[in-house]
Design a protein around this motif. Structure first.
Motif, PDB file in Angstrom:
ATOM      1  N   PHE A 126       0.852  -1.198   0.000  1.00  0.00           N
ATOM      2  CA  PHE A 126       0.000   0.000   0.000  1.00  0.00           C
ATOM      3  C   PHE A 126       0.880   1.238   0.000  1.00  0.00           C
ATOM      4  O   PHE A 126       2.078   1.186   0.326  1.00  0.00           O
ATOM      5  CB  PHE A 126      -0.925   0.021   1.220  1.00  0.00           C
ATOM      6  N   SER A 127       0.265   2.364  -0.369  1.00  0.00           N
ATOM      7  CA  SER A 127       0.942   3.654  -0.267  1.00  0.00           C
ATOM      8  C   SER A 127       0.616   4.243   1.099  1.00  0.00           C
ATOM      9  O   SER A 127      -0.548   4.295   1.500  1.00  0.00           O
ATOM     10  CB  SER A 127       0.466   4.608  -1.375  1.00  0.00           C
ATOM     11  N   ILE A 128       1.633   4.692   1.813  1.00  0.00           N
ATOM     12  CA  ILE A 128       1.447   5.187   3.173  1.00  0.00           C
ATOM     13  C   ILE A 128       0.545   6.407   3.220  1.00  0.00           C
ATOM     14  O   ILE A 128      -0.077   6.700   4.243  1.00  0.00           O
ATOM     15  CB  ILE A 128       2.818   5.523   3.813  1.00  0.00           C
ATOM     16  N   ASN A 129       0.429   7.127   2.116  1.00  0.00           N
ATOM     17  CA  ASN A 129      -0.373   8.350   2.088  1.00  0.00           C
ATOM     18  C   ASN A 129      -1.834   8.107   1.725  1.00  0.00           C
ATOM     19  O   ASN A 129      -2.612   9.050   1.601  1.00  0.00           O
ATOM     20  CB  ASN A 129       0.229   9.360   1.095  1.00  0.00           C
ATOM     21  N   GLU A 130      -2.222   6.860   1.514  1.00  0.00           N
ATOM     22  CA  GLU A 130      -3.598   6.553   1.135  1.00  0.00           C
ATOM     23  C   GLU A 130      -4.205   5.541   2.099  1.00  0.00           C
ATOM     24  O   GLU A 130      -3.499   4.722   2.687  1.00  0.00           O
ATOM     25  CB  GLU A 130      -3.634   5.983  -0.292  1.00  0.00           C
ATOM     26  N   ASP A 131      -5.519   5.613   2.256  1.00  0.00           N
ATOM     27  CA  ASP A 131      -6.230   4.624   3.052  1.00  0.00           C
ATOM     28  C   ASP A 131      -6.564   3.425   2.171  1.00  0.00           C
ATOM     29  O   ASP A 131      -7.018   3.584   1.033  1.00  0.00           O
ATOM     30  CB  ASP A 131      -7.524   5.207   3.628  1.00  0.00           C
ATOM     31  N   SER A 132      -6.341   2.243   2.669  1.00  0.00           N
ATOM     32  CA  SER A 132      -6.632   1.040   1.901  1.00  0.00           C
ATOM     33  C   SER A 132      -6.834  -0.130   2.852  1.00  0.00           C
ATOM     34  O   SER A 132      -6.466  -0.071   4.028  1.00  0.00           O
ATOM     35  CB  SER A 132      -5.474   0.726   0.937  1.00  0.00           C
ATOM     36  N   LYS A 133      -7.419  -1.203   2.330  1.00  0.00           N
ATOM     37  CA  LYS A 133      -7.636  -2.397   3.144  1.00  0.00           C
ATOM     38  C   LYS A 133      -6.303  -2.987   3.597  1.00  0.00           C
ATOM     39  O   LYS A 133      -6.172  -3.467   4.725  1.00  0.00           O
ATOM     40  CB  LYS A 133      -8.429  -3.441   2.339  1.00  0.00           C
ATOM     41  N   SER A 134      -5.314  -2.955   2.697  1.00  0.00           N
ATOM     42  CA  SER A 134      -4.015  -3.520   3.043  1.00  0.00           C
ATOM     43  C   SER A 134      -3.342  -2.723   4.156  1.00  0.00           C
ATOM     44  O   SER A 134      -2.725  -3.297   5.066  1.00  0.00           O
ATOM     45  CB  SER A 134      -3.113  -3.545   1.797  1.00  0.00           C
ATOM     46  N   LYS A 135      -3.462  -1.415   4.092  1.00  0.00           N
ATOM     47  CA  LYS A 135      -2.880  -0.559   5.140  1.00  0.00           C
ATOM     48  C   LYS A 135      -3.563  -0.828   6.474  1.00  0.00           C
ATOM     49  O   LYS A 135      -2.895  -0.979   7.509  1.00  0.00           O
ATOM     50  CB  LYS A 135      -3.041   0.908   4.753  1.00  0.00           C
ATOM     51  N   ASN A 136      -4.888  -0.885   6.464  1.00  0.00           N
ATOM     52  CA  ASN A 136      -5.624  -1.179   7.704  1.00  0.00           C
ATOM     53  C   ASN A 136      -5.258  -2.561   8.242  1.00  0.00           C
ATOM     54  O   ASN A 136      -5.136  -2.751   9.457  1.00  0.00           O
ATOM     55  CB  ASN A 136      -7.126  -1.103   7.447  1.00  0.00           C
ATOM     56  N   ALA A 137      -5.063  -3.506   7.326  1.00  0.00           N
ATOM     57  CA  ALA A 137      -4.721  -4.869   7.741  1.00  0.00           C
ATOM     58  C   ALA A 137      -3.355  -4.894   8.427  1.00  0.00           C
ATOM     59  O   ALA A 137      -3.157  -5.611   9.418  1.00  0.00           O
ATOM     60  CB  ALA A 137      -4.718  -5.797   6.532  1.00  0.00           C
ATOM     61  N   MET A 138      -2.408  -4.096   7.915  1.00  0.00           N
ATOM     62  CA  MET A 138      -1.081  -4.078   8.530  1.00  0.00           C
ATOM     63  C   MET A 138      -1.140  -3.507   9.944  1.00  0.00           C
ATOM     64  O   MET A 138      -0.563  -4.059  10.879  1.00  0.00           O
ATOM     65  CB  MET A 138      -0.105  -3.260   7.690  1.00  0.00           C
ATOM     66  N   ALA A 161      -5.288   1.844  20.453  1.00  0.00           N
ATOM     67  CA  ALA A 161      -4.292   2.748  21.041  1.00  0.00           C
ATOM     68  C   ALA A 161      -2.929   2.543  20.386  1.00  0.00           C
ATOM     69  O   ALA A 161      -2.210   3.507  20.096  1.00  0.00           O
ATOM     70  CB  ALA A 161      -4.197   2.518  22.546  1.00  0.00           C
ATOM     71  N   ALA A 162      -2.575   1.285  20.135  1.00  0.00           N
ATOM     72  CA  ALA A 162      -1.294   0.992  19.486  1.00  0.00           C
ATOM     73  C   ALA A 162      -1.259   1.561  18.071  1.00  0.00           C
ATOM     74  O   ALA A 162      -0.247   2.138  17.640  1.00  0.00           O
ATOM     75  CB  ALA A 162      -1.063  -0.518  19.456  1.00  0.00           C
ATOM     76  N   THR A 163      -2.373   1.408  17.358  1.00  0.00           N
ATOM     77  CA  THR A 163      -2.451   1.940  15.998  1.00  0.00           C
ATOM     78  C   THR A 163      -2.329   3.455  15.987  1.00  0.00           C
ATOM     79  O   THR A 163      -1.636   4.030  15.148  1.00  0.00           O
ATOM     80  CB  THR A 163      -3.778   1.514  15.339  1.00  0.00           C
ATOM     81  N   LEU A 164      -2.981   4.105  16.945  1.00  0.00           N
ATOM     82  CA  LEU A 164      -2.905   5.564  17.022  1.00  0.00           C
ATOM     83  C   LEU A 164      -1.483   6.026  17.318  1.00  0.00           C
ATOM     84  O   LEU A 164      -1.009   7.015  16.757  1.00  0.00           O
ATOM     85  CB  LEU A 164      -3.870   6.087  18.089  1.00  0.00           C
ATOM     86  N   CYS A 165      -0.795   5.311  18.197  1.00  0.00           N
ATOM     87  CA  CYS A 165       0.606   5.656  18.503  1.00  0.00           C
ATOM     88  C   CYS A 165       1.465   5.550  17.249  1.00  0.00           C
ATOM     89  O   CYS A 165       2.318   6.413  16.990  1.00  0.00           O
ATOM     90  CB  CYS A 165       1.158   4.722  19.574  1.00  0.00           C
ATOM     91  N   SER A 275     -18.001   4.164  -5.759  1.00  0.00           N
ATOM     92  CA  SER A 275     -16.545   4.236  -5.589  1.00  0.00           C
ATOM     93  C   SER A 275     -16.131   4.503  -4.150  1.00  0.00           C
ATOM     94  O   SER A 275     -14.991   4.253  -3.762  1.00  0.00           O
ATOM     95  CB  SER A 275     -15.961   5.341  -6.489  1.00  0.00           C
ATOM     96  N   TRP A 276     -17.059   4.996  -3.339  1.00  0.00           N
ATOM     97  CA  TRP A 276     -16.720   5.264  -1.940  1.00  0.00           C
ATOM     98  C   TRP A 276     -16.386   3.991  -1.164  1.00  0.00           C
ATOM     99  O   TRP A 276     -15.746   4.033  -0.137  1.00  0.00           O
ATOM    100  CB  TRP A 276     -17.876   6.004  -1.236  1.00  0.00           C
ATOM    101  N   HIS A 277     -16.831   2.849  -1.705  1.00  0.00           N
ATOM    102  CA  HIS A 277     -16.506   1.580  -1.051  1.00  0.00           C
ATOM    103  C   HIS A 277     -14.991   1.414  -0.929  1.00  0.00           C
ATOM    104  O   HIS A 277     -14.491   0.779  -0.006  1.00  0.00           O
ATOM    105  CB  HIS A 277     -17.068   0.407  -1.857  1.00  0.00           C
ATOM    106  N   LYS A 278     -14.284   2.005  -1.887  1.00  0.00           N
ATOM    107  CA  LYS A 278     -12.841   1.843  -1.909  1.00  0.00           C
ATOM    108  C   LYS A 278     -12.127   2.837  -1.017  1.00  0.00           C
ATOM    109  O   LYS A 278     -10.936   2.692  -0.737  1.00  0.00           O
ATOM    110  CB  LYS A 278     -12.332   2.007  -3.348  1.00  0.00           C
ATOM    111  N   ALA A 279     -12.833   3.858  -0.570  1.00  0.00           N
ATOM    112  CA  ALA A 279     -12.189   4.912   0.217  1.00  0.00           C
ATOM    113  C   ALA A 279     -11.816   4.430   1.606  1.00  0.00           C
ATOM    114  O   ALA A 279     -10.769   4.759   2.130  1.00  0.00           O
ATOM    115  CB  ALA A 279     -13.087   6.141   0.317  1.00  0.00           C
ATOM    116  N   GLY A 280     -12.708   3.665   2.224  1.00  0.00           N
ATOM    117  CA  GLY A 280     -12.381   3.075   3.517  1.00  0.00           C
ATOM    118  C   GLY A 280     -12.472   4.000   4.697  1.00  0.00           C
ATOM    119  O   GLY A 280     -12.096   3.654   5.798  1.00  0.00           O
ATOM    120  N   HIS A 281     -12.900   5.232   4.485  1.00  0.00           N
ATOM    121  CA  HIS A 281     -12.989   6.136   5.619  1.00  0.00           C
ATOM    122  C   HIS A 281     -14.119   7.134   5.396  1.00  0.00           C
ATOM    123  O   HIS A 281     -14.549   7.380   4.282  1.00  0.00           O
ATOM    124  CB  HIS A 281     -11.673   6.904   5.815  1.00  0.00           C
ATOM    125  N   ALA A 282     -14.601   7.697   6.522  1.00  0.00           N
ATOM    126  CA  ALA A 282     -15.685   8.673   6.432  1.00  0.00           C
ATOM    127  C   ALA A 282     -15.097  10.061   6.408  1.00  0.00           C
ATOM    128  O   ALA A 282     -14.223  10.372   7.201  1.00  0.00           O
ATOM    129  CB  ALA A 282     -16.609   8.540   7.620  1.00  0.00           C
TER     130      ALA A 282
END
Length: 282
Positions: A126-138, A161-165, A275-282
């Motif tokens: 994934f690209s660190i600057n974009e939201d994606s399923k792969s990024k969330n999975a990591m 909390a760990a993810t936010l850190c 296409s918003w299905h792919k955005a992954g965020h509100a």
């Protein structure tokens, strides 16, 4: 392992200091979020938590460096970061261990952390600057490792909390890679101290490592026909709140999450906004 003596010396030094500071502060945050488990932790367990944050930050830095470091310099840059972290970790541990501190053991520990970081996280594309399923999975996988190490597997509060850190340090790493040198050296801070940046005012304690850090985030994920909306606070921001303030903010943010979640579900499942299905965020 060779010492990197190129033009990136200052950036590598600042990154290493940042990583150690964030790792130390993050361990403290995890313990505060699981006080009962924290009482049972041995030093070896705390060290394991510390290294987990170091591992994910190596991966994040590697991903971000692709935007700021020439491709031909990247391998040497990351090797230099490994050396810098080893050197600063030795300096941080010397007061506690004195002359008995084994430099070779530290080098092997950091080298092992880098190797495991690659094994654990490079598989996520994934690209660190974009939201994606792969990024969330990591980040979910990372949060799960933190919860497992704490002995609270599956604890959503700990994984969040760990993810936010981990995500909060991304702007700081990016700023350093862009050559933005903090006005005060992070070396003046102990590994348990981390910069706090709030809003546009960029007010800070100890060091300035970036211009923006998310204090509150709201995330909606689509899974099949279900939409999950959750929110979280930056751990340092949570610590600054009184119990009453936290209770009031929790009540307000639950309402915000409900409103945004319902709106996101309406829009995401409409025909014109598929296409918003792919955005992954509100």
């Amino acid at each position: 392992m060779t010492t990197f003596k190129g033009s990136y010396h200052q950036q590598l030094r600042t990154l290493a200091e940042l990583m150690l500071a964030v790792a130390g502060e993050s361990v403290t945050v995890m313990k505060k979020n699981a006080p009962q488990q924290a009482m049972k932790l041995k030093r070896q367990d705390e060290w394991g938590l510390y290294l987990e944050f170091i591992k994910v930050m190596f991966n994040l830095t590697d991903r971000l460096s692709a935007f700021h470091i020439p491709i031909k310099d990247q391998p040497e840059f990351m090797n230099g970061l490994e050396d810098a972290v080893t050197s600063h970790l030795k300096t941080a541990l010397e007061p506690a261990f004195g002359s008995s501190l084994d430099q070779t053991e530290i080098m092997m520990t950091v080298g092992g952390a880098v190797a495991e970081s690659r094994e654990l996280y490079e598989q996520y594309r994934f690209s660190i600057n974009e939201d994606s399923k792969s990024k969330n999975a990591m980040f979910d996988a990372f949060g799960g490792r933190i919860a497992d190490t704490l002995g609270v597997s599956g604890n959503r509060e700990i994984t969040s909390a760990a993810t936010l850190c981990a995500t909060a340090v991304v702007p700081a790493i990016s700023a350093i890679l862009q050559g933005q040198t903090p006005p005060d050296s992070p070396s003046k801070s102990s590994p348990g101290e981390i910069a706090t940046v709030t809003g546009d005012s960029a007010s800070m304690t100890k060091t300035q490592t970036g211009n923006e850090i998310k204090l509150i985030s709201v995330m909606s994920n689509v899974s099949g026909e279900e939409v999950e909306t959750r929110w979280g606070l930056h751990p340092r921001f949570r610590q600054d709140l009184t119990s009453d303030e936290l209770q009031q903010l929790t009540k307000l943010m639950n309402r915000v999450a409900k409103i945004l979640g319902e709106r996101y579900a309406t829009v995401a499942f409409s025909n014109e906004w598929t296409s918003w299905h792919k955005a992954g965020h509100a």
